[in-house]
Design an enzyme around this catalytic site. Structure first.
Site, PDB file in Angstrom:
ATOM      1  N   HIS A 159       0.995  -1.358  -0.003  1.00  0.00           N
ATOM      2  CA  HIS A 159      -0.056   0.041   0.008  1.00  0.00           C
ATOM      3  C   HIS A 159       0.920   1.429  -0.086  1.00  0.00           C
ATOM      4  O   HIS A 159       0.576   2.185  -0.671  1.00  0.00           O
ATOM      5  CB  HIS A 159      -1.042  -0.115   1.296  1.00  0.00           C
ATOM      6  N   LYS A 191     -17.064  -6.197   5.039  1.00  0.00           N
ATOM      7  CA  LYS A 191     -15.718  -7.334   5.462  1.00  0.00           C
ATOM      8  C   LYS A 191     -15.726  -7.091   7.296  1.00  0.00           C
ATOM      9  O   LYS A 191     -15.610  -6.126   7.530  1.00  0.00           O
ATOM     10  CB  LYS A 191     -14.683  -6.524   4.708  1.00  0.00           C
ATOM     11  N   ARG A 197      -2.019  -5.996  -8.812  1.00  0.00           N
ATOM     12  CA  ARG A 197      -0.763  -6.846  -8.335  1.00  0.00           C
ATOM     13  C   ARG A 197      -0.575  -7.755  -9.251  1.00  0.00           C
ATOM     14  O   ARG A 197       0.647  -7.908 -10.005  1.00  0.00           O
ATOM     15  CB  ARG A 197      -0.814  -7.345  -6.925  1.00  0.00           C
ATOM     16  N   SER A 217      -2.750  -7.713   2.650  1.00  0.00           N
ATOM     17  CA  SER A 217      -3.312  -7.904   4.067  1.00  0.00           C
ATOM     18  C   SER A 217      -3.608  -9.132   4.703  1.00  0.00           C
ATOM     19  O   SER A 217      -3.465  -9.609   5.592  1.00  0.00           O
ATOM     20  CB  SER A 217      -4.123  -6.893   4.219  1.00  0.00           C
TER      21      SER A 217
HETATM   22  P1  ADP Z   1     -10.068  -3.610  -0.521  1.00  0.00           P
HETATM   23  O1  ADP Z   1     -10.851  -4.195   0.464  1.00  0.00           O
HETATM   24  O2  ADP Z   1     -10.598  -2.468  -0.974  1.00  0.00           O
HETATM   25  O3  ADP Z   1      -9.542  -4.673  -1.612  1.00  0.00           O
HETATM   26  P2  ADP Z   1      -7.306  -3.524   0.337  1.00  0.00           P
HETATM   27  O4  ADP Z   1      -6.672  -2.713   1.525  1.00  0.00           O
HETATM   28  O5  ADP Z   1      -7.094  -4.957   0.462  1.00  0.00           O
HETATM   29  O6  ADP Z   1      -8.666  -3.159   0.406  1.00  0.00           O
HETATM   30  O7  ADP Z   1      -6.699  -2.878  -0.944  1.00  0.00           O
HETATM   31  C1  ADP Z   1      -6.775  -1.677  -1.242  1.00  0.00           C
HETATM   32  C2  ADP Z   1      -6.185  -1.400  -2.626  1.00  0.00           C
HETATM   33  O8  ADP Z   1      -4.813  -1.456  -2.500  1.00  0.00           O
HETATM   34  C3  ADP Z   1      -6.675  -2.506  -3.825  1.00  0.00           C
HETATM   35  O9  ADP Z   1      -6.812  -1.917  -5.056  1.00  0.00           O
HETATM   36  C4  ADP Z   1      -5.465  -3.433  -3.719  1.00  0.00           C
HETATM   37  O10 ADP Z   1      -5.482  -4.224  -5.076  1.00  0.00           O
HETATM   38  C5  ADP Z   1      -4.262  -2.647  -3.486  1.00  0.00           C
HETATM   39  N1  ADP Z   1      -3.224  -3.258  -2.836  1.00  0.00           N
HETATM   40  C6  ADP Z   1      -3.294  -4.302  -1.862  1.00  0.00           C
HETATM   41  N2  ADP Z   1      -2.239  -4.860  -1.706  1.00  0.00           N
HETATM   42  C7  ADP Z   1      -1.236  -4.199  -2.523  1.00  0.00           C
HETATM   43  C8  ADP Z   1       0.293  -4.399  -2.647  1.00  0.00           C
HETATM   44  N3  ADP Z   1       0.924  -5.391  -2.070  1.00  0.00           N
HETATM   45  N4  ADP Z   1       0.541  -3.695  -3.870  1.00  0.00           N
HETATM   46  C9  ADP Z   1      -0.207  -2.909  -4.502  1.00  0.00           C
HETATM   47  N5  ADP Z   1      -1.395  -2.739  -4.301  1.00  0.00           N
HETATM   48  C10 ADP Z   1      -2.196  -3.334  -3.170  1.00  0.00           C
END
Ligand code: ADP
Length: 160
Positions: free
Chosen positions: A18, A42, A91, A129
């Site tokens: 992130h 969620k 990703r 995550s």
């Molecule tokens: P959500 O529940 O909206 O998917 P996340 O916190 O899991 O929330 O992810 C938010 C955004 O960040 C999403 O677009 C996800 O693809 C991106 N994201 C999550 N992990 C990574 C990572 N390791 N590298 C790049 N983008 C990421």
């Protein structure tokens, strides 16, 4: 004209993936609003206050980033704040289908708001995550995936 973008997500918890994306967006746009989703269906490990706090600590030193919370539609949040661009991360190919569906749904809701995808460094392209929580429960060393204060809180919450 100043260009603000919003980067929405659950951030449960924030990872270096992130942060990588936030830094990339902050280099392109005038302001990045990281919007932490609250009250979603969620079930999160961290409550919204702590997700915000961990994000704030993770982005210290990046001047043009703000952390906010939102509930409901991200499109409504963007509209209310006159933001025209949503940032999402891609990703792997596996992200693509879900992200495309969401982007096209959001476009249907408001044609004037675009979703822009950014790719993280390949170092973080496998990081999620969910994976981090599983690894933390097994007491893995998370130092290359999340800041130390995130690792500490993860292991406290998961009673490792
Ligand atoms: P959500 O529940 O909206 O998917 P996340 O916190 O899991 O929330 O992810 C938010 C955004 O960040 C999403 O677009 C996800 O693809 C991106 N994201 C999550 N992990 C990574 C990572 N390791 N590298 C790049 N983008 C990421």
């Amino acid at each position: 004209m100043s260009h603000s973008v919003v980067y929405p997500g659950s951030f449960d918890p924030v990872t270096y993936g992130h942060v990588d994306l936030i830094k990339r967006a902050a280099q392109i746009y005038d302001e990045v609003v990281v919007a932490v989703a609250i009250n979603t269906h969620k079930k999160t490990l961290f409550d919204s206050e702590e997700r915000v706090d961990l994000l704030k600590r993770s982005i210290e030193g990046i001047a043009n980033v703000r952390i906010e919370v939102f509930s409901g539609l991200i499109i409504a949040y963007a509209r209310k704040n006159s933001i025209k661009v949503l940032i999402r991360g891609l990703r792997m190919i596996s992200d693509f289908e879900y992200e495309l569906q969401m982007a096209l749904t959001n476009r249907r809701l408001d044609e004037t708001i675009e979703t822009v995808f950014l790719m993280p460094s390949e170092r973080y392209s496998f990081l999620s995550s969910t994976l981090i929580k599983e690894a933390a429960a097994l007491d893995a060393d998370l130092s290359s995936f999340v800041p130390d204060f995130v690792e500490k809180r993860l292991k406290e919450l998961l009673k490792v």
